[in-house]
Design an enzyme around this catalytic site. Structure first.
Site, PDB file in Angstrom:
ATOM      1  N   ASP A 179       0.856  -1.178   0.000  1.00  0.00           N
ATOM      2  CA  ASP A 179       0.000   0.000   0.000  1.00  0.00           C
ATOM      3  C   ASP A 179       0.899   1.237   0.000  1.00  0.00           C
ATOM      4  O   ASP A 179       1.951   1.259   0.649  1.00  0.00           O
ATOM      5  CB  ASP A 179      -0.897   0.026   1.235  1.00  0.00           C
ATOM      6  CG  ASP A 179      -2.011  -1.006   1.185  1.00  0.00           C
ATOM      7  OD1 ASP A 179      -2.073  -1.783   0.203  1.00  0.00           O
ATOM      8  OD2 ASP A 179      -2.815  -1.050   2.138  1.00  0.00           O
ATOM      9  N   HIS A 227       0.356   0.170   7.329  1.00  0.00           N
ATOM     10  CA  HIS A 227       0.645   1.591   7.112  1.00  0.00           C
ATOM     11  C   HIS A 227       1.546   2.164   8.199  1.00  0.00           C
ATOM     12  O   HIS A 227       1.639   1.657   9.309  1.00  0.00           O
ATOM     13  CB  HIS A 227      -0.645   2.385   6.953  1.00  0.00           C
ATOM     14  CG  HIS A 227      -1.548   1.813   5.893  1.00  0.00           C
ATOM     15  ND1 HIS A 227      -2.894   2.121   5.796  1.00  0.00           N
ATOM     16  CD2 HIS A 227      -1.294   0.921   4.883  1.00  0.00           C
ATOM     17  CE1 HIS A 227      -3.424   1.453   4.780  1.00  0.00           C
ATOM     18  NE2 HIS A 227      -2.472   0.715   4.211  1.00  0.00           N
ATOM     19  N   CYS A 332      -4.197   9.935   6.196  1.00  0.00           N
ATOM     20  CA  CYS A 332      -4.746   8.823   5.408  1.00  0.00           C
ATOM     21  C   CYS A 332      -5.763   9.300   4.374  1.00  0.00           C
ATOM     22  O   CYS A 332      -5.792   8.813   3.239  1.00  0.00           O
ATOM     23  CB  CYS A 332      -5.447   7.825   6.322  1.00  0.00           C
ATOM     24  SG  CYS A 332      -4.411   7.012   7.541  1.00  0.00           S
TER      25      CYS A 332
END
EC number: 2.1.4.2
Length: 348
Positions: A179, A227, A332
């Site tokens: 990601d 993350h 985010c």
């Protein structure tokens, strides 16, 4: 002139993409969702709830994203929003089929480095086509002169996931998968979190895509889950906010050891809606730096705000009420694509 030009996380902000909560949902439980998101929470993937988030959550979040967009616009920042699409639609390959997730977090699927924007090979099957929400924006960036790359689409077969493995080892190394939110930009240095949302091959592919101008630093044993932007938050050159529950002398990335660290204080638990939260209380340190002396921070995190102000960072206090429910704070839910400044190497 390329509309994409960004070298770090702190130079004065000029253009940003703000996500949307419209149509957000929890995708159907499959091996990818279970391994990456829920293996510590449920005994089997059949127990994982799926379906749309409550209307109240989506309505309130969309209103708060609108406020964020307005406040950034007042500061002279160009704000882009993704198009709306049906996240309940079927997503399928010859190996699997599922439905969608959300377009709330552009940070997760798109990585802007220099004048390049990269569609990352995301870990969840439900996010396989998430970049379609930003296609019109990407086309405009490409027309302006930006370099537009899409990482090789991963197969994401069952063998890619090991739900019974320890946290941090549930994503195998069969193909490049990561990601974009596993990456932080520090000029010529890029921090790459090796975790359940980014494997070793992902770091290798990213290094090959960006070339010798950049150094991708794979960081292991830093944070096992997904993350990096609630673990390490660069504030300005030489100053970095760290999560004391995750970062210590042993696992601090080598290229940051000369930086001054600001230890994040205990955060307010803002609660969540539903059976289980999508992220921890540390989402409170998921802030957006507008310029070296200004950051967008959750207004409820008064202790953190005081610490930032003590270090010369003023705060624009806003709120994303359901950040623990949806799994994303101000960093985010945005993607900065243009900041003033030039590419530099930051060593102190």
């Amino acid at each position: 002139m390329s509309l994409v030009s960004v070298h770090n996380e702190w130079d004065p902000l000029e253009e940003i993409i703000v996500g949307t909560a419209v149509g957000a949902r929890v995708p159907r439980a499959d091996r990818s969702v279970f391994a990456v998101e829920y293996a510590d929470e449920y005994d089997s993937q059949d127990q994982v709830p799926a379906g749309p988030y409550p209307d109240r959550v989506l309505k309130e979040t969309e209103e708060e994203l609108h406020v964020l967009s307005e406040e950034l616009t007042k500061l002279g920042v160009t704000v882009r929003r993704p198009g709306q699409r049906d996240n309940s639609a079927l997503v399928a390959t010859p190996d699997w089929q599922t439905d969608g997730f959300h377009d709330y977090c552009p940070r997760d699927g798109l990585l802007a480095v220099g004048q390049t924007v990269i569609e990352s090979p995301m870990a969840l099957r439900a996010r396989f086509l998430e970049s379609l929400a930003y296609k019109d924006i990407l086309l405009e960036y490409f027309a302006s002169g930006a370099r537009w790359l899409s990482a090789p689409k991963p197969r994401l077969a069952d063998e890619m996931y090991e739900p019974t493995a320890p946290a941090g080892q549930r994503l195998t190394d069969l193909e490049p998968v990561f990601d974009a939110a596993n990456v932080l930009r520090f000029g010529t240095d890029l921090l790459y979190l090796v975790s359940d949302s980014g494997n070793e091959l992902g770091a290798k592919w990213l290094q090959s895509a960006l070339g010798s101008t950049y150094k991708v630093h794979p960081c292991r044993g830093l944070y096992a889950s997904t993350h990096v932007d609630s673990t390490i938050v660069p504030l300005r050159p030489g100053l970095v906010l760290v999560n004391p529950a995750r970062v210590n002398d042993d696992n601090m990335p080598d290229f940051l050891r000369s930086w001054q660290t600001v230890v994040c204080p205990e955060l307010v638990d803002i609660g969540f809606t539903g059976d289980k939260p999508h992220c921890s209380v540390w989402i409170g340190m998921n802030l957006l730096v507008v310029r070296p002396d200004l950051a967008v921070v959750d207004r409820r995190q008064t202790g953190l705000i005081k610490v930032l102000e003590k270090h010369g960072v003023d705060v624009l206090p806003l709120q994303l009420t359901h950040s623990r429910t949806l799994g994303g704070g101000f960093h985010c839910a945005t993607l900065d694509v243009r900041r003033t400044g030039s590419l530099e190497t930051y060593r102190f």
